[in-house]
Design an enzyme around this catalytic site. Structure first.
Site, PDB file in Angstrom:
ATOM      1  N   GLU A   1      -8.264  -5.011   5.205  1.00 58.58           N
ATOM      2  CA  GLU A   1      -8.078  -4.699   3.789  1.00 58.58           C
ATOM      3  C   GLU A   1      -6.910  -5.491   3.188  1.00 58.58           C
ATOM      4  O   GLU A   1      -6.966  -5.907   2.036  1.00 58.58           O
ATOM      5  CB  GLU A   1      -7.855  -3.192   3.612  1.00 58.58           C
ATOM      6  CG  GLU A   1      -9.154  -2.425   3.840  1.00 58.58           C
ATOM      7  CD  GLU A   1      -8.954  -0.937   4.047  1.00 58.58           C
ATOM      8  OE1 GLU A   1      -8.543  -0.547   5.161  1.00 58.58           O
ATOM      9  OE2 GLU A   1      -9.186  -0.176   3.111  1.00 58.58           O
TER      10      GLU A   1
ATOM     11  N   HIS B   1     -12.585   3.160  -0.277  1.00 54.76           N
ATOM     12  CA  HIS B   1     -12.647   2.143   0.786  1.00 54.76           C
ATOM     13  C   HIS B   1     -13.369   0.883   0.310  1.00 54.76           C
ATOM     14  O   HIS B   1     -13.889   0.108   1.119  1.00 54.76           O
ATOM     15  CB  HIS B   1     -13.421   2.650   2.031  1.00 54.76           C
ATOM     16  CG  HIS B   1     -12.746   3.715   2.827  1.00 54.76           C
ATOM     17  ND1 HIS B   1     -13.452   4.734   3.430  1.00 54.76           N
ATOM     18  CD2 HIS B   1     -11.452   3.926   3.138  1.00 54.76           C
ATOM     19  CE1 HIS B   1     -12.610   5.519   4.074  1.00 54.76           C
ATOM     20  NE2 HIS B   1     -11.378   5.057   3.909  1.00 54.76           N
TER      21      HIS B   1
ATOM     22  N   LYS C   1       3.089   0.799   3.277  1.00 56.78           N
ATOM     23  CA  LYS C   1       2.674  -0.207   4.266  1.00 56.78           C
ATOM     24  C   LYS C   1       2.713  -1.547   3.557  1.00 56.78           C
ATOM     25  O   LYS C   1       2.347  -1.633   2.382  1.00 56.78           O
ATOM     26  CB  LYS C   1       1.236   0.045   4.727  1.00 56.78           C
ATOM     27  CG  LYS C   1       1.092   1.187   5.702  1.00 56.78           C
ATOM     28  CD  LYS C   1      -0.338   1.215   6.254  1.00 56.78           C
ATOM     29  CE  LYS C   1      -0.738   2.636   6.536  1.00 56.78           C
ATOM     30  NZ  LYS C   1      -2.171   2.879   6.497  1.00 56.78           N
TER      31      LYS C   1
ATOM     32  N   ASP D   1      -8.458  12.572  16.794  1.00 56.46           N
ATOM     33  CA  ASP D   1      -8.472  11.229  17.364  1.00 56.46           C
ATOM     34  C   ASP D   1      -9.666  11.104  18.307  1.00 56.46           C
ATOM     35  O   ASP D   1      -9.787  11.859  19.279  1.00 56.46           O
ATOM     36  CB  ASP D   1      -7.161  10.949  18.110  1.00 56.46           C
ATOM     37  CG  ASP D   1      -7.035   9.471  18.458  1.00 56.46           C
ATOM     38  OD1 ASP D   1      -7.989   8.916  19.051  1.00 56.46           O
ATOM     39  OD2 ASP D   1      -5.988   8.885  18.154  1.00 56.46           O
ATOM     40  N   MET D   2     -10.539  10.139  17.995  1.00 51.42           N
ATOM     41  CA  MET D   2     -11.775   9.992  18.779  1.00 51.42           C
ATOM     42  C   MET D   2     -11.500   9.710  20.257  1.00 51.42           C
ATOM     43  O   MET D   2     -12.281  10.109  21.120  1.00 51.42           O
ATOM     44  CB  MET D   2     -12.643   8.903  18.141  1.00 51.42           C
ATOM     45  CG  MET D   2     -14.048   8.834  18.647  1.00 51.42           C
ATOM     46  SD  MET D   2     -14.957  10.409  18.541  1.00 51.42           S
ATOM     47  CE  MET D   2     -15.458  10.453  16.828  1.00 51.42           C
TER      48      MET D   2
ATOM     49  N   ARG E   1     -11.318  15.842   7.161  1.00 48.43           N
ATOM     50  CA  ARG E   1     -12.083  16.270   5.977  1.00 48.43           C
ATOM     51  C   ARG E   1     -13.505  16.643   6.355  1.00 48.43           C
ATOM     52  O   ARG E   1     -14.114  16.007   7.224  1.00 48.43           O
ATOM     53  CB  ARG E   1     -12.130  15.150   4.932  1.00 48.43           C
ATOM     54  CG  ARG E   1     -10.788  14.803   4.367  1.00 48.43           C
ATOM     55  CD  ARG E   1     -10.880  13.641   3.374  1.00 48.43           C
ATOM     56  NE  ARG E   1      -9.689  12.833   3.471  1.00 48.43           N
ATOM     57  CZ  ARG E   1      -9.652  11.516   3.303  1.00 48.43           C
ATOM     58  NH1 ARG E   1     -10.751  10.846   3.032  1.00 48.43           N
ATOM     59  NH2 ARG E   1      -8.519  10.877   3.417  1.00 48.43           N
TER      60      ARG E   1
ATOM     61  N   GLY F   1     -12.790   5.369   9.943  1.00 45.94           N
ATOM     62  CA  GLY F   1     -11.385   5.474  10.334  1.00 45.94           C
ATOM     63  C   GLY F   1     -11.036   6.943  10.405  1.00 45.94           C
ATOM     64  O   GLY F   1     -11.889   7.760  10.783  1.00 45.94           O
TER      65      GLY F   1
ATOM     66  N   ASN G   1       0.872  -1.170   0.000  1.00 41.11           N
ATOM     67  CA  ASN G   1       0.000   0.000   0.000  1.00 41.11           C
ATOM     68  C   ASN G   1       0.912   1.224   0.000  1.00 41.11           C
ATOM     69  O   ASN G   1       1.428   1.627   1.041  1.00 41.11           O
ATOM     70  CB  ASN G   1      -0.879  -0.053   1.259  1.00 41.11           C
ATOM     71  CG  ASN G   1      -1.851   1.108   1.327  1.00 41.11           C
ATOM     72  OD1 ASN G   1      -1.787   2.037   0.531  1.00 41.11           O
ATOM     73  ND2 ASN G   1      -2.751   1.058   2.303  1.00 41.11           N
TER      74      ASN G   1
ATOM     75  N   ARG H   1      -2.505  -2.101  -3.516  1.00 38.84           N
ATOM     76  CA  ARG H   1      -3.710  -1.292  -3.334  1.00 38.84           C
ATOM     77  C   ARG H   1      -3.593  -0.104  -4.284  1.00 38.84           C
ATOM     78  O   ARG H   1      -2.617   0.647  -4.227  1.00 38.84           O
ATOM     79  CB  ARG H   1      -3.790  -0.790  -1.900  1.00 38.84           C
ATOM     80  CG  ARG H   1      -4.963   0.136  -1.716  1.00 38.84           C
ATOM     81  CD  ARG H   1      -4.896   0.862  -0.402  1.00 38.84           C
ATOM     82  NE  ARG H   1      -6.073   1.675  -0.237  1.00 38.84           N
ATOM     83  CZ  ARG H   1      -6.073   2.836   0.418  1.00 38.84           C
ATOM     84  NH1 ARG H   1      -4.982   3.289   0.969  1.00 38.84           N
ATOM     85  NH2 ARG H   1      -7.185   3.533   0.528  1.00 38.84           N
TER      86      ARG H   1
HETATM   87  P1  ADP Z   1      -7.029   5.061   8.788  1.00 40.46           P
HETATM   88  O1  ADP Z   1      -8.156   5.752   8.119  1.00 40.46           O
HETATM   89  O2  ADP Z   1      -5.838   5.937   8.991  1.00 40.46           O
HETATM   90  O3  ADP Z   1      -6.724   3.667   8.283  1.00 40.46           O
HETATM   91  P2  ADP Z   1      -8.017   3.734  11.215  1.00 40.46           P
HETATM   92  O4  ADP Z   1      -9.095   2.913  10.661  1.00 40.46           O
HETATM   93  O5  ADP Z   1      -6.828   3.064  11.785  1.00 40.46           O
HETATM   94  O6  ADP Z   1      -7.562   4.882  10.243  1.00 40.46           O
HETATM   95  O7  ADP Z   1      -8.665   4.674  12.355  1.00 40.46           O
HETATM   96  C1  ADP Z   1      -7.899   5.598  13.041  1.00 40.46           C
HETATM   97  C2  ADP Z   1      -8.800   6.352  13.994  1.00 40.46           C
HETATM   98  O8  ADP Z   1      -9.502   5.425  14.835  1.00 40.46           O
HETATM   99  C3  ADP Z   1      -8.060   7.252  14.965  1.00 40.46           C
HETATM  100  O9  ADP Z   1      -7.845   8.528  14.394  1.00 40.46           O
HETATM  101  C4  ADP Z   1      -9.031   7.326  16.135  1.00 40.46           C
HETATM  102  O10 ADP Z   1      -9.931   8.406  15.943  1.00 40.46           O
HETATM  103  C5  ADP Z   1      -9.811   6.049  16.056  1.00 40.46           C
HETATM  104  N1  ADP Z   1      -9.493   5.096  17.143  1.00 40.46           N
HETATM  105  C6  ADP Z   1      -8.514   4.195  17.186  1.00 40.46           C
HETATM  106  N2  ADP Z   1      -8.530   3.496  18.339  1.00 40.46           N
HETATM  107  C7  ADP Z   1      -9.561   3.982  19.063  1.00 40.46           C
HETATM  108  C8  ADP Z   1     -10.118   3.692  20.339  1.00 40.46           C
HETATM  109  N3  ADP Z   1      -9.606   2.747  21.132  1.00 40.46           N
HETATM  110  N4  ADP Z   1     -11.186   4.396  20.736  1.00 40.46           N
HETATM  111  C9  ADP Z   1     -11.727   5.346  19.939  1.00 40.46           C
HETATM  112  N5  ADP Z   1     -11.258   5.670  18.732  1.00 40.46           N
HETATM  113  C10 ADP Z   1     -10.190   5.007  18.290  1.00 40.46           C
END
Ligand code: ADP
Length: 403
Positions: free
Chosen positions: A389, A185, A19, A287-288, A246, A215, A12, A96
């Site tokens: 994926e 996706h 990756k 970041d959630m 975004r 994500g 990827n 990918r």
């Molecule tokens: P990408 O789109 O970069 O592949 P991911 O699917 O790995 O992303 O998702 C990354 C996001 O997931 C992080 O920015 C965060 O918001 C969220 N995240 C990851 N772990 C947790 C968790 N334990 N609790 C809540 N949110 C999480």
């Protein structure tokens, strides 16, 4: 391909990262995983985990000038574990590729014509397709004899009917510039919708699923009997849900408004909508986990960002419910979808009349397995279905080269 060639290397390639995963398709085992970041910078970083040998993660910082140097470094790491790219057990390399336009509806063995077509799509995927092509070229140079397969993020969405895929703009202009809704996706939506059917003990052709891939990038899709009929991302991955950085859907007039009244250039507006919007634009964090922590500490901006995120998500659940007519399952996946129980709870809250509900205890359970989080009485299953994926790319690649 020799009979015992069962390994697939999945690549990827991003603009400044690669990756990778090496999988053995005889049993689906992951032999090695890794990541090269900050390619072209002084502080490039390589992290490699040789799962096959049970070895520890190896991390190094060293200047890695370009993608060729990156892939050579990856090849060196794999070789150190006896998993080198020259191994006769390697059956193919699966790439990918983000944008396959209208043309690529399936995984495709890469020829010069295929690479040329991926190149022709650069105007609609300026950030992604150039990096994907670089990855393909370098991998071809390393193993010219090996089949290389492109697995497209857009492919699963090519089944969308014209009514969902077309924007309501002048048809000649749209066609001249290939403007339509492609969706992204797709590998994840395909995998998760199939895994959801499996969880329900049904064949994918028997179920309608709303997949919510949440994500850092986020998209929803409506999957009817195994085929995608609508998805929230469009010409680019900017449309649809509120994402980490975004905006998702906005009135397109915001763009001309900013150009006329804020004196912003097209590039500045593009950057605003892609990099300084969504959760980070709303509250300064994308970041959630951090957003939930701030909400728990009483932070109002974080709470509003969360509400806006969930409001959009709920609108898409409702929209795709209407598109599908009958829904068997709603599946949450990717970083936020798999981990953030409060997002799942809030997105489904109040939808009991539609047959949707989340059981608080089941929703609180953490785990890596696909699982139901809806109460038994609910008409529609709500599920957490971890995406994979790389496994999907490897599976599709192997199916093509071993056919
Ligand atoms: P990408 O789109 O970069 O592949 P991911 O699917 O790995 O992303 O998702 C990354 C996001 O997931 C992080 O920015 C965060 O918001 C969220 N995240 C990851 N772990 C947790 C968790 N334990 N609790 C809540 N949110 C999480």
């Amino acid at each position: 391909m020799t009979a015992n060639a069962t390994r697939v290397l999945v690549l990827n390639s991003g603009s400044s990262s690669v990756k990778y995963q090496l999988l053995d398709m005889a049993d689906g085992a992951r032999l090695a995983v890794g990541l090269v970041e900050r390619i072209g910078e002084e502080t490039s970083r390589l992290a490699h985990t040789p799962l096959a040998t049970g070895g520890a993660k190896r991390e190094r910082e060293q200047p890695i000038a370009d993608h060729e140097a990156a892939l050579r470094a990856v090849a060196g790491e794999l070789a150190a574990d006896g998993l080198g790219l020259d191994s006769p057990e390697l059956a193919a390399i699966g790439h990918r590729v983000v944008h396959g336009g209208k043309k690529f509806t399936e995984p495709t063995v890469i020829t010069d014509e295929v690479t040329a077509e991926i190149e022709r799509l650069i105007p609609v995927a300026p950030l992604h397709n150039p990096a994907n092509i670089t990855g393909i070229r370098v991998a071809q140079a390393l193993r010219p004899d090996l089949p290389q397969v492109a697995v497209f993020d857009t492919a699963f969405h090519t089944t969308m009917p014209e009514a969902a895929a077309r924007y309501a703009i002048d048809v000649e202009t749209a066609d001249a510039h290939r403007i339509r809704r492609y969706g992204f996706h797709g590998t994840s939506h395909a995998y998760v919708s199939r895994e959801t059917a499996k969880l329900l003990g049904k064949d994918p052709s028997e179920v309608n699923v709303i997949v919510l891939h949440l994500g850092n990038g986020a998209s929803a899709s409506a999957v009817k009997g195994g085929r995608c009929v609508d998805t929230s991302m469009g010409l680019t991955p900017l449309e649809g849900l509120v994402m980490g950085t975004r905006s998702g859907d906005i009135d397109p007039a915001v763009i001309s408004h900013l150009a006329r009244n804020a004196g912003m250039s097209i590039d500045e507006i593009d950057s605003l909508l892609n990099k300084k919007s969504g959760l980070i634009g709303l509250c300064g964090d994308n970041d959630m986990r951090e957003i939930r922590r701030r909400i728990d500490a009483g932070d109002e901006r974080a709470a509003l960002a969360f509400d806006i995120y969930v409001h959009r998500l709920k609108k898409y659940i409702g929209a795709y419910y209407a598109v599908l007519g009958k829904v068997d399952a709603v599946a949450f996946t990717a970083g936020v979808g798999e981990n953030a129980a409060p997002v799942r709870e809030a997105a489904v809250a109040g939808l009991e009349e539609l047959g949707l509900a989340v059981d608080a205890d089941l929703n609180a359970v953490r785990g890596d397995e696909a699982r139901l989080i809806s109460p038994e009485y609910a008409r529609v299953a709500v599920a957490v279905v971890p995406t994979d994926e790389e496994l999907e790319i490897a599976t599709q690649t192997y199916a093509l080269v071993s056919a």
